[in-house]
Write an enzyme that holds these catalytic residues in place. Structure first.
Site, PDB file in Angstrom:
ATOM      1  N   LYS A 164      32.182 -20.559 -60.463  1.00 43.51           N
ATOM      2  CA  LYS A 164      32.104 -19.856 -59.176  1.00 43.51           C
ATOM      3  C   LYS A 164      31.609 -18.423 -59.301  1.00 43.51           C
ATOM      4  O   LYS A 164      30.988 -17.903 -58.369  1.00 43.51           O
ATOM      5  CB  LYS A 164      33.453 -19.887 -58.491  1.00 43.51           C
ATOM      6  N   LYS A 206      37.467 -10.271 -51.525  1.00 45.48           N
ATOM      7  CA  LYS A 206      38.213  -9.750 -50.395  1.00 45.48           C
ATOM      8  C   LYS A 206      38.734 -10.932 -49.581  1.00 45.48           C
ATOM      9  O   LYS A 206      38.071 -11.961 -49.493  1.00 45.48           O
ATOM     10  CB  LYS A 206      37.291  -8.881 -49.533  1.00 45.48           C
ATOM     11  N   ILE A 215      39.086 -12.808 -46.372  1.00 46.65           N
ATOM     12  CA  ILE A 215      38.459 -12.822 -45.052  1.00 46.65           C
ATOM     13  C   ILE A 215      39.443 -13.514 -44.112  1.00 46.65           C
ATOM     14  O   ILE A 215      39.653 -14.722 -44.208  1.00 46.65           O
ATOM     15  CB  ILE A 215      37.108 -13.580 -45.058  1.00 46.65           C
ATOM     16  N   HIS A 222      36.079 -22.345 -42.147  1.00 41.91           N
ATOM     17  CA  HIS A 222      35.371 -22.907 -43.305  1.00 41.91           C
ATOM     18  C   HIS A 222      34.225 -23.757 -42.760  1.00 41.91           C
ATOM     19  O   HIS A 222      34.458 -24.757 -42.086  1.00 41.91           O
ATOM     20  CB  HIS A 222      36.318 -23.764 -44.151  1.00 41.91           C
ATOM     21  N   ARG A 226      28.087 -31.982 -56.117  1.00 43.29           N
ATOM     22  CA  ARG A 226      28.492 -33.400 -56.143  1.00 43.29           C
ATOM     23  C   ARG A 226      28.575 -33.908 -54.715  1.00 43.29           C
ATOM     24  O   ARG A 226      28.448 -33.135 -53.772  1.00 43.29           O
ATOM     25  CB  ARG A 226      29.869 -33.499 -56.797  1.00 43.29           C
TER      26      ARG A 226
HETATM   27  P1  ADP Z   1      35.957 -31.715 -51.102  1.00 39.69           P
HETATM   28  O1  ADP Z   1      35.324 -30.670 -50.269  1.00 39.69           O
HETATM   29  O2  ADP Z   1      35.069 -32.798 -51.572  1.00 39.69           O
HETATM   30  O3  ADP Z   1      37.229 -32.189 -50.543  1.00 39.69           O
HETATM   31  P2  ADP Z   1      37.674 -30.582 -52.991  1.00 39.69           P
HETATM   32  O4  ADP Z   1      37.441 -29.267 -53.646  1.00 39.69           O
HETATM   33  O5  ADP Z   1      38.784 -30.707 -52.006  1.00 39.69           O
HETATM   34  O6  ADP Z   1      36.291 -30.932 -52.371  1.00 39.69           O
HETATM   35  O7  ADP Z   1      37.841 -31.657 -54.117  1.00 39.69           O
HETATM   36  C1  ADP Z   1      37.731 -33.061 -53.921  1.00 39.69           C
HETATM   37  C2  ADP Z   1      38.516 -33.762 -54.984  1.00 39.69           C
HETATM   38  O8  ADP Z   1      38.102 -33.351 -56.262  1.00 39.69           O
HETATM   39  C3  ADP Z   1      39.987 -33.510 -54.910  1.00 39.69           C
HETATM   40  O9  ADP Z   1      40.649 -34.694 -55.270  1.00 39.69           O
HETATM   41  C4  ADP Z   1      40.195 -32.413 -55.942  1.00 39.69           C
HETATM   42  O10 ADP Z   1      41.501 -32.446 -56.451  1.00 39.69           O
HETATM   43  C5  ADP Z   1      39.162 -32.748 -56.974  1.00 39.69           C
HETATM   44  N1  ADP Z   1      38.579 -31.571 -57.659  1.00 39.69           N
HETATM   45  C6  ADP Z   1      37.827 -30.606 -57.121  1.00 39.69           C
HETATM   46  N2  ADP Z   1      37.413 -29.726 -58.048  1.00 39.69           N
HETATM   47  C7  ADP Z   1      37.911 -30.141 -59.226  1.00 39.69           C
HETATM   48  C8  ADP Z   1      37.829 -29.661 -60.583  1.00 39.69           C
HETATM   49  N3  ADP Z   1      37.167 -28.568 -60.895  1.00 39.69           N
HETATM   50  N4  ADP Z   1      38.453 -30.383 -61.540  1.00 39.69           N
HETATM   51  C9  ADP Z   1      39.138 -31.502 -61.224  1.00 39.69           C
HETATM   52  N5  ADP Z   1      39.246 -31.992 -59.983  1.00 39.69           N
HETATM   53  C10 ADP Z   1      38.646 -31.340 -58.988  1.00 39.69           C
HETATM   54  P1  ADP Z   2      38.060 -24.698 -53.961  1.00 41.38           P
HETATM   55  O1  ADP Z   2      37.083 -24.768 -55.096  1.00 41.38           O
HETATM   56  O2  ADP Z   2      39.454 -24.851 -54.397  1.00 41.38           O
HETATM   57  O3  ADP Z   2      37.632 -25.575 -52.830  1.00 41.38           O
HETATM   58  P2  ADP Z   2      37.119 -22.424 -52.373  1.00 41.38           P
HETATM   59  O4  ADP Z   2      36.521 -21.201 -52.964  1.00 41.38           O
HETATM   60  O5  ADP Z   2      36.194 -23.372 -51.711  1.00 41.38           O
HETATM   61  O6  ADP Z   2      37.982 -23.159 -53.493  1.00 41.38           O
HETATM   62  O7  ADP Z   2      38.254 -21.998 -51.348  1.00 41.38           O
HETATM   63  C1  ADP Z   2      39.141 -22.941 -50.796  1.00 41.38           C
HETATM   64  C2  ADP Z   2      39.691 -22.405 -49.482  1.00 41.38           C
HETATM   65  O8  ADP Z   2      40.403 -21.169 -49.710  1.00 41.38           O
HETATM   66  C3  ADP Z   2      38.630 -22.051 -48.445  1.00 41.38           C
HETATM   67  O9  ADP Z   2      38.225 -23.163 -47.683  1.00 41.38           O
HETATM   68  C4  ADP Z   2      39.384 -21.017 -47.600  1.00 41.38           C
HETATM   69  O10 ADP Z   2      40.304 -21.628 -46.727  1.00 41.38           O
HETATM   70  C5  ADP Z   2      40.173 -20.255 -48.651  1.00 41.38           C
HETATM   71  N1  ADP Z   2      39.413 -19.090 -49.162  1.00 41.38           N
HETATM   72  C6  ADP Z   2      38.609 -19.048 -50.240  1.00 41.38           C
HETATM   73  N2  ADP Z   2      38.082 -17.811 -50.428  1.00 41.38           N
HETATM   74  C7  ADP Z   2      38.585 -17.037 -49.440  1.00 41.38           C
HETATM   75  C8  ADP Z   2      38.453 -15.650 -49.065  1.00 41.38           C
HETATM   76  N3  ADP Z   2      37.707 -14.798 -49.778  1.00 41.38           N
HETATM   77  N4  ADP Z   2      39.121 -15.205 -47.964  1.00 41.38           N
HETATM   78  C9  ADP Z   2      39.906 -16.048 -47.243  1.00 41.38           C
HETATM   79  N5  ADP Z   2      40.073 -17.352 -47.535  1.00 41.38           N
HETATM   80  C10 ADP Z   2      39.433 -17.862 -48.614  1.00 41.38           C
HETATM   81 MG    MG Z   3      35.833 -25.416 -51.784  1.00 40.22          MG
END
Ligand code: ADP
Ligand code: ADP
Ligand code: MG
Length: 459
Positions: free
Chosen positions: A117, A202, A204, A209, A293
């Site tokens: 990221k 920061k 937000i 989303h 993916r």
């Molecule tokens: P989506 O937007 O497809 O829901 P998520 O971030 O919620 O994306 O992840 C989808 C699935 O993949 C969930 O079951 C989550 O636990 C798994 N997952 C996401 N990122 C990772 C990671 N880096 N390593 C292992 N599992 C992951």
């Molecule tokens: P993941 O890989 O676990 O999906 P994301 O970076 O997509 O992680 O963030 C997951 C969720 O966390 C976002 O959908 C949002 O709800 C919250 N989030 C992430 N970054 C921020 C931010 N900078 N400020 C506020 N909420 C955030």
């Molecule tokens: Mg995400």
């Protein structure tokens, strides 16, 4: 190179989804499975199945050597990783290609630059895509990080570069919290993803989303418009829809073109999702991450644009160019997906892995139920709790919500406790109906509405 035999390196509903796409393309399928999944629907549906290890995912679905061996032994010429597990593992993608097979997804190099990221933030900045104010790369010195956090301004988000599924994220309100929460986030990410590196953003507040589906074949790049996934619990999506009711056509155009610009900047290959936070009040959007993916919620996009994203991914991996141009992609109507999880919403969403009792699947016009259930199936307790996804499509958002209530009410799984009561209550909520939600909306709502969440016997 055209694909003849595809190995599915995943389980559950996404394995079934991939098998269906492969069958329609005339491609043979090999399903790998853990000992706990021997009686799964995907194993039954695939042409061949290979056991790759015990229930523990670390020894089966995450076991690169076992998956590669199964692919070689069965003569597969391509591997689809689904989501989760090995889907964003760059070394796995490289190993599949080094073994002479096609990886249904981007190259290992693309996963390295966009799956991490912190480096994805840099790629976004170079492509002129706005990012959330935050650290420049990973933080490796706590004192420097604290000074930076103060200059970003509390509250700050501490995020794991390798994170996913809402894990490895903490919010610090002040310097003291920062000092205790940063090591926690790092430890959690190290345990879950094998990498404890952190970066800062920061917070937000009250943002939505919104994410953009893109497709690329290495030369041509298109977007399939956006999905809104603001209804979240513990930063995990529970309800997703497309299009977003919050965007004007002008912002939509800017958002979607920025996602395409990012795809182009890395010559992206495959299906991907560029995720943003969108601030209604200022009309600003900020890149947060890219998922390299297929995503859980891809069916809402399939519904509104009429493109089979899985088929497209598999064709691209076989060396074919995109089958659509941007002008071909037109939005029709509104779609909503809800995640049917084996969890008890009246008991703080405790996992509820039981046996599927007398089953009735929803159907009728505009309804799609992607799942891996059958009557008598014992849900294994070792994996995530997603049982299936109910997707509805209708002419407009209001009609889609009405259809959702109708379709959710049709689902019967015997005594299994699921998230169904949550969706009936949400679909009836005035704020949800008006689309007036953000990522922090659902959690307080759950506190206030716990009385609406008990399952109504056998629903
Ligand atoms: P989506 O937007 O497809 O829901 P998520 O971030 O919620 O994306 O992840 C989808 C699935 O993949 C969930 O079951 C989550 O636990 C798994 N997952 C996401 N990122 C990772 C990671 N880096 N390593 C292992 N599992 C992951
Ligand atoms: P993941 O890989 O676990 O999906 P994301 O970076 O997509 O992680 O963030 C997951 C969720 O966390 C976002 O959908 C949002 O709800 C919250 N989030 C992430 N970054 C921020 C931010 N900078 N400020 C506020 N909420 C955030
Ligand atoms: Mg995400």
């Amino acid at each position: 190179m055209s694909i003849n035999k595809l190995l599915i390196a995943n389980r559950g509903e996404i394995a079934v989804r991939i098998i269906r796409a492969a069958k329609e393309l005339g491609i043979k399928t090999v399903q790998v499975y853990s000992a706990a999944d021997a009686s799964s629907l995907a194993v039954e549906m695939a042409d061949e199945a290979v056991e790759i290890g015990p229930a523990s995912a670390a020894k089966s679905y995450l076991n690169v050597e076992a998956v590669l061996k199964a692919a070689k032994d069965t003569g597969a010429d391509a591997v689809h990783p689904g989501y989760g597990f090995l889907a964003e593992n760059a070394n796995f993608a490289d190993a599949v290609e080094a073994a002479g097979m096609a990886f249904v997804g981007p190259t290992g190099e693309m996963i390295r630059s966009m799956g991490d990221k912190a480096s994805a933030r840099r790629a976004a900045q170079s492509a002129n895509v706005p990012t959330v104010p935050g650290s420049d790369g990973v933080i490796d010195d706590m004192e420097v990080a604290q000074t930076l956090a103060a200059s970003i301004g509390y509250p700050v988000m501490i995020k794991a570069t390798a994170g996913g599924g809402g894990r490895g994220i903490r919010v610090a309100e002040n310097a003291e919290e920062f000092a205790t929460l940063a090591p926690q986030a790092s430890t959690e990410a190290k345990a879950a993803f094998g990498d404890g590196s952190l970066y800062l953003e920061k917070l937000i507040d009250d943002a939505r989303h919104i994410e953009v589906q893109i497709l690329g074949d290495g030369q041509n790049f298109v977007h399939c418009y956006e999905r809104e996934c603001s209804l979240q619990r513990r930063r995990q999506k529970v309800w997703e829809e497309a299009p977003s009711s919050a965007l004007t056509d002008e912002v939509r155009e800017k958002l979607c073109s920025s996602a395409v610009a990012l795809a182009k900047a890395v010559n992206y290959r495959g299906a991907g999702t560029v995720e943003y936070l969108y601030d209604d009040k200022s009309g600003e959007f900020y890149f947060i991450e890219m998922n390299t993916r297929i995503q859980v919620e891809h069916p809402v996009t399939e519904a509104i644009v009429g493109i089979d994203l899985l088929a497209e991914m598999i064709r691209i991996a076989g060396g074919e160019p995109l089958s659509v141009t941007q002008n071909d992609i037109v939005v029709r109507g509104h779609a909503i997906e809800v995640r049917i999880n084996a969890e008890d919403p009246s008991n703080n969403f405790a996992p509820f892995p039981g046996i599927v009792g007398e089953m009735r699947a929803p159907g009728g016009p505009g309804v799609r139920f992607d799942h891996f259930l059958y009557q008598g199936y014992q849900i294994p307790p070792f994996y995530d709790s997603l049982l299936g996804k109910l997707i509805v499509h209708a002419d407009n958002r209001e009609a889609a919500i009405t259809r959702l209530t109708r379709a959710v009410s049709e689902l019967k799984l015997g005594d299994l406790k699921t998230t169904v009561p949550l969706f009936l209550a949400l679909a009836d909520d005035p704020e949800v109906k008006s689309g007036n939600v953000h990522t922090k909306w659902l959690e307080p709502w759950l506190e206030a509405n716990s009385n609406k969440l008990s399952s109504k016997g056998g629903l």
